[in-house]
Design a protein around this motif. Structure first.
Motif, PDB file in Angstrom:
ATOM      1  N   GLU A   1       0.836  -1.216   0.000  1.00 17.68           N
ATOM      2  CA  GLU A   1       0.000   0.000   0.000  1.00 17.68           C
ATOM      3  C   GLU A   1       0.864   1.257   0.000  1.00 17.68           C
ATOM      4  OE1 GLU A   1      -3.140   2.357  -0.445  1.00 17.68           O
ATOM      5  OE2 GLU A   1      -3.160   0.174  -0.613  1.00 17.68           O
TER       6      GLU A   1
ATOM      7  N   ARG B   1       2.939   2.165 -11.408  1.00 16.00           N
ATOM      8  CA  ARG B   1       3.520   1.342 -10.342  1.00 16.00           C
ATOM      9  C   ARG B   1       4.711   0.522 -10.816  1.00 16.00           C
ATOM     10  NH1 ARG B   1      -1.567  -1.115  -7.852  1.00 16.00           N
ATOM     11  NH2 ARG B   1      -0.311  -2.978  -7.911  1.00 16.00           N
TER      12      ARG B   1
ATOM     13  N   THR C   1       8.206  -0.109  -8.900  1.00 17.32           N
ATOM     14  CA  THR C   1       8.678  -1.482  -8.725  1.00 17.32           C
ATOM     15  C   THR C   1      10.121  -1.593  -9.209  1.00 17.32           C
ATOM     16  OG1 THR C   1       6.463  -2.399  -8.947  1.00 17.32           O
ATOM     17  CG2 THR C   1       8.298  -3.896  -9.361  1.00 17.32           C
TER      18      THR C   1
ATOM     19  N   ALA D   1       3.793   5.757  -5.729  1.00 16.54           N
ATOM     20  CA  ALA D   1       3.583   5.868  -7.178  1.00 16.54           C
ATOM     21  C   ALA D   1       2.616   6.999  -7.496  1.00 16.54           C
ATOM     22  CB  ALA D   1       3.060   4.544  -7.740  1.00 16.54           C
ATOM     23  N   LYS D   2       1.544   7.093  -6.716  1.00 22.58           N
ATOM     24  CA  LYS D   2       0.553   8.148  -6.950  1.00 22.58           C
ATOM     25  C   LYS D   2       1.162   9.523  -6.692  1.00 22.58           C
ATOM     26  CE  LYS D   2      -4.164   9.389  -5.804  1.00 22.58           C
ATOM     27  NZ  LYS D   2      -5.364   9.047  -5.044  1.00 22.58           N
TER      28      LYS D   2
ATOM     29  N   TRP E   1       3.765   1.557  -1.348  1.00 20.62           N
ATOM     30  CA  TRP E   1       4.304   1.725  -2.701  1.00 20.62           C
ATOM     31  C   TRP E   1       3.258   2.298  -3.652  1.00 20.62           C
ATOM     32  CZ3 TRP E   1       9.070   2.353  -3.603  1.00 20.62           C
ATOM     33  CH2 TRP E   1      10.032   1.736  -2.832  1.00 20.62           C
ATOM     34  N   ARG E   2       1.988   1.942  -3.451  1.00 16.93           N
ATOM     35  CA  ARG E   2       0.917   2.538  -4.276  1.00 16.93           C
ATOM     36  C   ARG E   2       0.845   4.039  -4.033  1.00 16.93           C
ATOM     37  NH1 ARG E   2      -2.672  -2.249  -2.633  1.00 16.93           N
ATOM     38  NH2 ARG E   2      -2.297  -3.673  -4.346  1.00 16.93           N
TER      39      ARG E   2
END
Length: 192
Positions: free
Chosen positions: A93, A106, A110, A99-100, A95-96
């Motif tokens: 979560e 994503r 990664t 990214a946002k 990492w999401r």
């Protein structure tokens, strides 16, 4: 004990003496006659092997234990701290959210997480934003970039051993992720 008829090494002689079945005076004298060049070492080893080890050792006094504990604490303080890996602390979560916040797909984060991106190809502005989004510092990111082997980052069942791929440039990762040319230019210039 000796290669092709040559004289045996000091280590070979001492090893052989140490495992003799009859470690008495006659064995010592025989080794001293055969290997006079190692006499001092053979005698030292003989003394060490014949030394008695007391079995009823008294427990340490409180003062001795305190000295040992103090020395151990001093030693522990002198040891360098293990480097913190800012990538390891983040959940899926997290990492999401990263990214946002960065405005990238994503698969870009990664690639960053797996350090498949060459660190020198990442613009400093983007790296600073990444560090902030990860609640870290640029120095921590840079320190962790080269210190991690990445073969075990993901866990999959496979028929062969995983290998670490070569690093690619940040721009190539953006291209592969389908980032638009305009957005890619902004990211490469450090704009967010």
């Amino acid at each position: 004990m000796s290669p092709a008829g040559g004289r045996p090494s000091r280590e070979s002689v001492l090893d052989a003496f140490a495992v003799e079945s009859e470690p008495g005076r006659s064995t010592l004298e025989r080794y001293l006659r055969l290997y006079p060049e190692y006499a001092e070492d053979i005698i030292d080893l003989s003394r060490e092997l014949s030394r008695e080890i007391p079995e009823d050792v008294a427990p340490l006094s409180a003062a001795d234990q305190a000295l040992i504990d103090a020395a151990w604490l001093q030693h522990a303080k002198a040891m360098p701290a293990a480097p913190v890996d800012p990538f390891a602390a983040l959940t899926v979560e997290d990492w999401r959210i990263v990214a946002k916040r960065l405005g990238v797909p994503r698969q870009v984060v990664t690639a960053l997480r797996e350090r498949r991106v060459s660190l020198v190809s990442i613009p400093q502005g983007f790296l600073a934003t990444l560090a902030e989004a990860m609640r870290s510092s640029v120095a921590q990111l840079e320190a962790s970039w080269g210190s991690t082997q990445l073969a075990g980052v993901r866990s999959y069942k496979a028929d062969s051993k995983p290998v670490v791929g070569e690093q690619v440039t940040f721009e190539q990762v953006l291209i592969d992720a389908g980032v638009s040319p305009e957005r890619r230019t902004g990211l490469m210039e450090g704009a967010n």
